[in-house]
Design a protein around this motif. Structure first.
Motif, mmCIF file in Angstrom:
data_model
loop_
_atom_site.group_PDB
_atom_site.id
_atom_site.type_symbol
_atom_site.label_atom_id
_atom_site.label_comp_id
_atom_site.label_asym_id
_atom_site.label_seq_id
_atom_site.Cartn_x
_atom_site.Cartn_y
_atom_site.Cartn_z
ATOM 1 N N ALA A 1 0.850 -1.188 0.000
ATOM 2 C CA ALA A 1 0.000 0.000 0.000
ATOM 3 C C ALA A 1 0.886 1.239 0.000
ATOM 4 O O ALA A 1 2.055 1.176 0.405
ATOM 5 C CB ALA A 1 -0.888 -0.015 1.240
ATOM 6 N N THR A 2 0.349 2.349 -0.438
ATOM 7 C CA THR A 2 1.134 3.595 -0.409
ATOM 8 C C THR A 2 1.610 3.877 1.010
ATOM 9 O O THR A 2 2.725 4.363 1.208
ATOM 10 C CB THR A 2 0.294 4.790 -0.910
ATOM 11 O OG1 THR A 2 -0.934 4.822 -0.177
ATOM 12 C CG2 THR A 2 -0.001 4.681 -2.396
ATOM 13 N N ALA B 1 -4.792 2.021 -5.347
ATOM 14 C CA ALA B 1 -4.668 0.923 -4.394
ATOM 15 C C ALA B 1 -5.089 -0.395 -5.047
ATOM 16 O O ALA B 1 -5.825 -0.409 -6.037
ATOM 17 C CB ALA B 1 -5.558 1.200 -3.185
ATOM 18 N N ASN C 1 -2.085 -3.296 -7.149
ATOM 19 C CA ASN C 1 -1.945 -1.846 -7.017
ATOM 20 C C ASN C 1 -1.246 -1.271 -8.252
ATOM 21 O O ASN C 1 -0.508 -1.970 -8.952
ATOM 22 C CB ASN C 1 -1.159 -1.504 -5.743
ATOM 23 C CG ASN C 1 0.199 -2.191 -5.697
ATOM 24 O OD1 ASN C 1 0.279 -3.408 -5.666
ATOM 25 N ND2 ASN C 1 1.251 -1.410 -5.725
#
Ligand code: TNX
Length: 688
Positions: free
Chosen positions: A617-618, A641, A648
């Motif tokens: 995830a970021t 996402a 992603n």
């Protein structure tokens, strides 16, 4: 300004010279490490450079037979040419290579006849190729030195396999469809490579859910890049018939509609290919050195044919076609569930053979490859007796042969009473191994002199769930689990051996492997890609690379493989291919320079770098920007996402800064995440 120290694997620095609004910018040659490549004359001129240690050791899938890694490297520059000797087919491969490399590099890469010089990529057929055991002429030798790249092969197909390796010797960003700023460097290597197996296939079921030709061509291109050479197309099943057949318009008008789960054809309208579209896909596969094998499953799995033709009473080619139906139901009824084993065409109906002959003849005439797949799987003896089943196949095989094709089918076709002649190819799909119950189809096929394609469902079925159990079903909407009740992730696809899986079925009979993408639960090509990748790459290695101790997750072969597979994540992302970022693979970080915004005044901002970070995830990635003037700040990480059925996206690393005075600064973006090496990229900023 400080230059970051030598990198770990995947660490990259590029230098980008950015001209500010007030400065007329011409070429900006960067002397970083004494090496600078490429510059443009735009107002954001770019000069990429690379770590002092040179590019990292290549992480190639499938693993080459032998690869010696040298110390230097080759830099693909804007002046490079692709030189080719060896005729029209070799020339076509050279154009393929140019087509692969131009979008991301932005280089012209002219294709020229003859022997190349320094700085060029040279392709040659026939000359001095040092490939050993290579009966199909698919092998190649590839040498990279600081002076250039030299690829030699015994055939155009060998060259084609070699150019797929060349792509993987370049940074992952080479798959991008637009220009990327990274140093286009290839580590010095000497590779000799050739396949273990003749047949390396991927199957797609467009019967349970329709897929248009363009989607299928996308999968062909991806499979070809991992050295697959067969594309098996499952065109017909209980829920849909997908190819126009002259004389039988109802096959597509009725049978082409609908899909699994459509409950009366309302949700998903299905579809079919015209013959022109089919020919186009055959040609496209051939251009990718893949043999397309059509399959119209028979005598079972064909409710769509029966529903289409059962009431075709005015067709002049038929005479009372209701006798084609040997299914469980009389009259036949649509069944849009995932049920199997209830339909069958009758072997003793003349109408059956009128229809089947038209299908076989027309498909064979449109297919350039030598095979036709009769299917032959899953006909319970309550539907057709074994002798009726064998009778059916014994009648069908001569029709296939008369149409000029070699007979292929699921290994059920080796059962009692069949006599299909040689050569015949049987595809073994049962999960059973050793001498377990269920392996009989394999040993019967060997006893009948058939060649075997190994596709045990629990190691090759791309529709099976990655993880078992209700909590672990990733994703919950996709995939069946009948063959993989403990899950079939990458390890399961890798840790088996086609030549010793079934007792009595050895490499003297096995001609290769196939991954089967069944379509019951898979409505879109994006979903299909999620199920196919990355585990198809395990099959690519099983099919291509020499036998190894592929036994367990602890085995050195598997550990080596997943390290190389990790590198493919950025390649798939840059190519726009969806995949499951399985936690089994140690996905890394990979950065390239983006296009920052300059000004007003002494400011820089916007997107500084692009990051590949599959499966993270970021919020799991930290980015730091050293601006080159002694200050640093935290970068923002943004991007799409993951969802339950998509990986992603590539992420953007953003940041803003105002310099105190005019000058040239070396800025560095560094990303970190737990459990993997950091990645960095550097670029020059000229402001004021
Ligand atoms: C079995 S194995 C099938 C297909 C299904 C698949 C689902 C074989 C030859 N047939 O009809 O789609 O399982 O996993």
């Amino acid at each position: 300004m400080s230059i970051p120290s030598a990198p770990a694997r995947r660490f990259r620095r590029a230098a980008i010279a950015v001209g500010a609004v007030l400065v007329a910018v011409a070429l900006f040659a960067v002397g970083l490490n004494g090496r600078a490549e490429g510059a443009t004359t735009s107002s954001t001129s770019v000069a990429a450079s690379a770590p002092a240690g040179g590019p990292p050791v290549p992480q190639i899938v499938p693993k080459p037979v032998s690869m010696q890694v040298g110390t230097g490297w080759f830099t693909l520059g804007a002046q490079a040419r692709i030189a080719v000797s060896g005729g029209a087919q070799a020339m076509a491969v050279a154009h393929d290579l140019a087509g692969y490399l131009r979008p991301a590099t932005g280089f012209p890469l002219p294709v020229v006849a003859g022997r190349g010089g320094a700085g060029d990529i040279s392709l040659a057929v026939g000359a001095n190729h040092a490939v050993g055991s290579d009966p199909d002429g698919e092998g190649y030798s590839l040498g990279v030195t600081s002076q250039g790249v030299r690829l030699t092969a015994g055939s155009a197909h060998g060259l084609y396999n070699g150019i797929q390796t060349i792509r993987q010797l370049l940074p992952a960003w080479i798959n991008s469809s637009s220009v990327v700023s990274v140093p286009w460097e290839m580590r010095a290597v000497q590779i000799v490579d050739y396949p273990r197996y003749t047949y390396r296939g991927v199957m797609l079921d467009i019967a349970r859910h329709y897929e248009p030709p363009a989607a299928v061509e996308q999968l062909i291109a991806q499979a070809a890049s991992y050295k697959f050479n067969v594309f098996h197309l499952h065109l017909s099943d209980d829920q849909g018939f997908r190819i126009a057949i002259k004389g039988f318009p109802r096959l597509t008008r009725i049978g082409g509609q609908g899909s699994v789960g459509t409950d009366g054809r309302t949700m998903d309208p299905g579809g079919f290919w015209t013959q022109a579209q089919y020919r186009q896909v055959v040609a496209d596969a051939k251009a990718h050195f893949m043999t397309l094998i059509p399959e119209v499953d028979s005598p079972g799995h064909n409710n769509a044919i029966i529903m289409s033709e059962y009431n075709d009473l005015s067709n002049p080619l038929l005479n009372g076609p209701q006798d084609i139906n040997c299914s469980a139901n009389h009259p036949p009824v649509w069944n849009y569930t995932e049920a199997v084993g209830y339909s069958a065409l009758c072997p003793d109906s003349q109408n059956t053979w009128t229809i089947m002959t038209a299908i076989i003849d027309q498909l064979s005439a449109m297919t350039s490859g030598p095979y036709y797949d009769m299917g032959g799987d899953e006909v319970p003896s309550t539907i057709l007796s074994q002798s009726q089943y064998a009778d059916f196949l014994n009648k069908e095989a001569p029709i296939v042969r008369a149409a000029g094709k070699t007979v292929m089918g699921w290994a059920d076709i080796a059962g009692a009473g069949t006599s299909l002649g040689t050569p015949t190819i049987a595809e073994y799909w049962n999960p059973a191994s050793g001498s377990q119950s269920g392996t009989e189809t394999g040993t019967e096929a060997v006893a009948k002199g058939m060649q075997i394609v190994m596709a045990p469902a629990n190691h090759t079925y791309l529709d099976q769930k990655y993880l078992a159990g209700s909590a672990g079903n990733v994703p919950s909407t996709l995939g069946l689990s009948w063959a993989c009740n403990t899950g079939c992730d990458v390890d399961q696809f890798y840790n088996w051996d086609p030549g010793s899986y079934v007792n009595g079925v050895s490499d003297s009979s096995v001609i290769g492997v196939e991954g089967a993408m069944w379509g019951e639960t898979v409505p879109t090509i994006s979903d299909a890609e999620y199920m196919v990748f990355p585990r198809l790459l395990a099959l690519s290695e099983i099919g291509w690379s020499p036998a190894a101790q592929r036994t367990s997750e602890q085995s050195p072969a598997y550990q080596d493989f997943i390290g190389r597979l990790a590198e493919q994540g950025a390649r798939l992302q840059t190519a726009g291919v969806n995949f499951y970022p399985t936690p089994e693979v140690p996905w890394g970080l990979d950065l390239s320079v983006a296009q920052p915004t300059l000004g007003p005044g002494l400011t820089i901002g916007g997107t500084l770098a692009t990051l590949s970070a599959p499966g993270r995830a970021t919020s799991a990635v930290n980015a730091t920007i050293q601006w080159g003037d002694g200050t640093s700040s935290t970068g923002t990480v943004t991007g799409a996402a993951a969802t339950g059925t998509t990986v992603n996206g590539l992420y953007s690393i953003g940041g803003d800064h105002r310099y105190g005075q005019a000058g040239v600064y070396l800025a560095t973006v560094t990303t970190t995440a737990s459990g993997t090496a950091p990645a960095s990229v550097s670029f020059f900023v000229r402001v004021g």
